[in-house]
Write a protein that holds these residues in place. Structure first.
Motif, PDB file in Angstrom:
ATOM      1  N   PRO A 135       0.818  -1.219   0.000  1.00  0.00           N
ATOM      2  CA  PRO A 135       0.000   0.000   0.000  1.00  0.00           C
ATOM      3  C   PRO A 135       0.849   1.265   0.000  1.00  0.00           C
ATOM      4  CG  PRO A 135      -0.843  -1.588   1.595  1.00  0.00           C
ATOM      5  CD  PRO A 135       0.472  -2.127   1.107  1.00  0.00           C
ATOM      6  N   CYS A 143       4.810  -3.167   6.638  1.00  0.00           N
ATOM      7  CA  CYS A 143       4.131  -4.103   5.738  1.00  0.00           C
ATOM      8  C   CYS A 143       4.184  -5.525   6.290  1.00  0.00           C
ATOM      9  CB  CYS A 143       4.773  -4.078   4.359  1.00  0.00           C
ATOM     10  SG  CYS A 143       4.415  -2.582   3.411  1.00  0.00           S
ATOM     11  N   GLU A 146       1.188 -10.228   3.377  1.00  0.00           N
ATOM     12  CA  GLU A 146       0.159  -9.968   2.364  1.00  0.00           C
ATOM     13  C   GLU A 146       0.553  -8.772   1.512  1.00  0.00           C
ATOM     14  OE1 GLU A 146      -3.293 -10.232   0.097  1.00  0.00           O
ATOM     15  OE2 GLU A 146      -2.555 -11.677   1.580  1.00  0.00           O
ATOM     16  N   ASP A 147       1.059  -7.728   2.143  1.00  0.00           N
ATOM     17  CA  ASP A 147       1.473  -6.521   1.422  1.00  0.00           C
ATOM     18  C   ASP A 147       2.655  -6.786   0.500  1.00  0.00           C
ATOM     19  OD1 ASP A 147      -0.406  -4.988   2.903  1.00  0.00           O
ATOM     20  OD2 ASP A 147       1.061  -4.638   4.490  1.00  0.00           O
ATOM     21  N   SER A 151      -0.183  -8.626  -2.679  1.00  0.00           N
ATOM     22  CA  SER A 151      -1.038  -7.505  -3.093  1.00  0.00           C
ATOM     23  C   SER A 151      -0.801  -7.142  -4.557  1.00  0.00           C
ATOM     24  CB  SER A 151      -0.800  -6.288  -2.198  1.00  0.00           C
ATOM     25  OG  SER A 151       0.573  -5.937  -2.182  1.00  0.00           O
ATOM     26  N   ARG A 152      -1.872  -6.774  -5.229  1.00  0.00           N
ATOM     27  CA  ARG A 152      -1.821  -6.550  -6.673  1.00  0.00           C
ATOM     28  C   ARG A 152      -1.522  -5.089  -7.036  1.00  0.00           C
ATOM     29  NH1 ARG A 152      -0.824 -11.130  -9.472  1.00  0.00           N
ATOM     30  NH2 ARG A 152      -2.160 -12.843  -8.742  1.00  0.00           N
TER      31      ARG A 152
END
Length: 227
Positions: A135, A143, A146-147, A151-152
Motif C-alpha cells: 500500500p 508491511c 500480504e502486502d 497484493s496486486r
C-alpha cells in the motif's frame, strides 16, 4: 569511481532461456547490481534450472534475490495437504517435473537454503523494490506478508514515504512494463507467452526477451511524481 548500473528483473517463473538471454545481453560488471523480484519457480519449464543459475550467479556478480509468493507456496508445500495441493494447482506440477517429477525430497538442500536467504525488499537510492505492490500509505517496515508478496498492482497513488516502487507479481496483459503514480510493474508475462523484462534503474531503459529469442526494448520515465 566508475558508473555502476542496477538491473531489475521481473518474474522469471522457470523461463531460463529468457533469463540467460538478458543476462548475456546486459553482461553485468563487477560494480553492477542485479536484483530479481521473486517468483523464480512454477508454471515455466525450467524452475530447477533457474535456481541453479541464480546460485551460480551469486558466486559471480552482485546479485540481490527477493522472495516471491511462489517461493512461499513451494516452501509451504513441504507440510503436505492442503498447502501442497494449492501449490500444485498454481504451477507446482511443472516445478516438480523440472526436479524429476517425484517428490519435494528430490529438491536439493542448496535450493531450500537459497529460499531461506531471499530478501523481503531492497532499497536502492529513491527506489523501493518488492515482489508485490505494498500500500502506498505504509512504510515497508509496517508491511506484512500480504502486502509484500500478494497484493496486486492497483489503487495506486504516489507513495507517502517518497520512494519509487518497482515490483512484479501482477502480469501485464500488453506484455510491457506498467508505469503509474510512481510505481512500475515488471511482470510482463514471460511464462504466459509474453516477455521477461530487465529494467535499468539509472536510465529507465529496459530490455525484454521471450522464450523464443525475440527481443524488445523501451524506456520509462522513472522520475518521482510531483506532489
Amino acid at each position: 569511481m566508475g558508473v555502476f548500473m542496477t538491473y531489475v528483473f521481473g518474474d522469471i517463473h522457470g523461463c531460463l532461456h529468457s533469463f540467460n538471454t538478458l543476462i548475456e545481453l546486459l553482461s553485468p560488471g563487477a560494480d553492477d547490481v542485479v536484483v530479481t523480484l521473486g517468483d523464480y519457480v512454477d508454471r515455466g519449464p525450467a524452475s530447477k534450472g533457474v535456481i541453479d543459475r541464480l546460485l551460480q550467479l551469486q558466486e559471480e556478480i552482485n546479485l540481490v534475490t527477493l522472495r516471491g509468493n511462489h517461493e512461499i507456496m513451494m516452501e509451504e508445500a513441504r507440510k503436505g495437504p492442503p498447502a501442497s495441493s494449492f501449490w500444485k494447482l498454481n504451477g507446482g506440477i511443472e516445478t516438480m517435473a523440472s526436479y524429476g517429477g517425484r517428490s519435494l525430497k528430490d529438491v536439493p538442500q542448496s535450493h531450500w537454503d537459497f529460499f531461506d536467504q531471499l530478501k523481503p525488499h531492497y532499497i536502492e537510492g529513491e527506489f523501493l523494490l518488492t515482489h508485490a505492490t505494498p500500500p502506498f500509505d505504509k512504510t515497508v517496515e509496517d508491511c506484512d506478508d500480504e502486502d509484500l508478496y500478494w497484493s496486486r498492482f492497483r489503487d495506486l497513488k504516489p507513495r507517502k514515504d517518497g520512494l519509487f516502487l518497482i515490483c512484479g507479481h501482477t502480469p501485464q496483459e500488453d506484455r510491457s512494463p506498467a508505469l503509474e503514480s510512481g510505481h512500475v510493474c515488471l511482470d510482463t508475462g514471460c511464462v504466459h507467452g509474453g516477455f521477461l523484462t530487465a529494467l535499468t534503474l539509472e536510465t529507465g531503459a529496459y530490455i525484454q526477451a521471450d522464450e523464443n529469442g525475440e527481443l524488445r526494448d523501451g524506456k520509462l520515465d522513472l522520475s518521482l511524481p510531483k506532489s
